[in-house]
Design a protein around this motif. Sequence first.
Motif, short mmCIF file in Angstrom:
data_model
loop_
_atom_site.label_atom_id
_atom_site.label_comp_id
_atom_site.label_asym_id
_atom_site.label_seq_id
_atom_site.Cartn_x
_atom_site.Cartn_y
_atom_site.Cartn_z
N GLU A 133 0.83 -1.20 0.00
CA GLU A 133 0.00 0.00 0.00
C GLU A 133 0.86 1.26 0.00
O GLU A 133 1.66 1.48 0.92
CB GLU A 133 -0.91 0.00 1.24
CG GLU A 133 -1.73 1.24 1.44
CD GLU A 133 -2.61 1.55 0.23
OE1 GLU A 133 -2.61 2.71 -0.20
OE2 GLU A 133 -3.28 0.61 -0.25
N PRO A 134 0.77 2.11 -1.03
CA PRO A 134 1.63 3.30 -1.14
C PRO A 134 1.56 4.26 0.03
O PRO A 134 2.53 4.97 0.31
CB PRO A 134 1.13 3.97 -2.43
CG PRO A 134 0.52 2.87 -3.22
CD PRO A 134 -0.09 1.94 -2.21
N SER A 135 0.44 4.30 0.71
CA SER A 135 0.30 5.22 1.84
C SER A 135 0.58 4.55 3.19
O SER A 135 0.42 5.18 4.24
CB SER A 135 -1.11 5.83 1.86
OG SER A 135 -2.09 4.80 2.01
N HIS A 139 5.51 0.73 2.96
CA HIS A 139 5.98 1.44 1.77
C HIS A 139 6.96 2.55 2.16
O HIS A 139 8.00 2.73 1.52
CB HIS A 139 4.79 2.02 1.01
CG HIS A 139 5.08 2.33 -0.42
ND1 HIS A 139 5.63 3.52 -0.84
CD2 HIS A 139 4.92 1.57 -1.55
CE1 HIS A 139 5.78 3.51 -2.16
NE2 HIS A 139 5.36 2.34 -2.61
N PHE A 140 6.64 3.27 3.21
CA PHE A 140 7.52 4.35 3.68
C PHE A 140 8.90 3.80 4.08
O PHE A 140 9.94 4.31 3.65
CB PHE A 140 6.89 5.06 4.87
CG PHE A 140 7.78 6.11 5.49
CD1 PHE A 140 7.81 7.40 5.00
CD2 PHE A 140 8.62 5.80 6.56
CE1 PHE A 140 8.64 8.37 5.56
CE2 PHE A 140 9.46 6.75 7.12
CZ PHE A 140 9.46 8.04 6.62
N SER A 269 5.00 10.43 1.56
CA SER A 269 4.09 10.37 2.71
C SER A 269 4.76 9.66 3.88
O SER A 269 5.46 8.68 3.73
CB SER A 269 2.82 9.61 2.32
OG SER A 269 3.12 8.33 1.83
#
Length: 271
Positions: A133-135, A139-140, A269
Amino acid sequence: MQKEDLDYFREWFFEYVNRFFSPDSFTQENIELKIKHTRRVCENTLVIAKSEKISEKECMLAETIALFHDLGRFEQFAKYKTFRDSESENHAILGVKILNKEGVLFRLPEEEINLILKAVEYHNLMEIPGNVEPSGKLHFFCRLIRDADKIDILKLASEGYAEEEKCRNPALELYLPDARGYSEPIVSEILNNRMAKIGDMKNRNDIKLLRLSWIFDINFPATFALLKKYGYLETIMSSLPESKETEVLKIHFEKYLNTMESGGRKGNSKP
């Protein structure tokens, strides 16, 4: 995660890598090289993480990922005498296997264990898997370790190319020949703003271009600031052979960097 957890991981890491110390000078040189690399990646990670103003707990989680991201490199080099995954085994997956086998992360909550293992597993992929999930947190942290890792490899590469023949390490050059020109697929990927593929490399010039192509997978403003501050990219570019093709590539890299510095960076993000 608590401070005592991170302290435990640091102590375990150095006890583990001591197992691979060798009387063979070439092996020992490369084991020490990866220990120093890990230290600097931890430092880079914290610089980038703090620039994103994440919590102290998240900074400790990021440092743990950095500490273990190349854990598989030590067994890999001791066994195969190469850092090239295609000629040995995937060092990221090997690192995950070692962490699970040794039970190193047992003291953490399951959510944190899974995040660390996935970030280690994904750190050397061409791109983060699409099902992440990019958010989300994973991912972070994946983007964070990938940036921190790239900065230090570019540092090592730039130092090596600045010295050229004086201190060449064939293991870092993946034992590829010092031939003329570039491989067409490598050039094509770069001109399309994509990272070059390891499998397309045929010579040392291709290695230089592949490392330069990593700028297309840089994620954070602090990473670009570090690259600009230390001039790693410029040093590598200056080591390329003089040719019309080289000039085209240099102009392309410089144009991309200028675009990034003027506000064209990817989203970043926080977790």
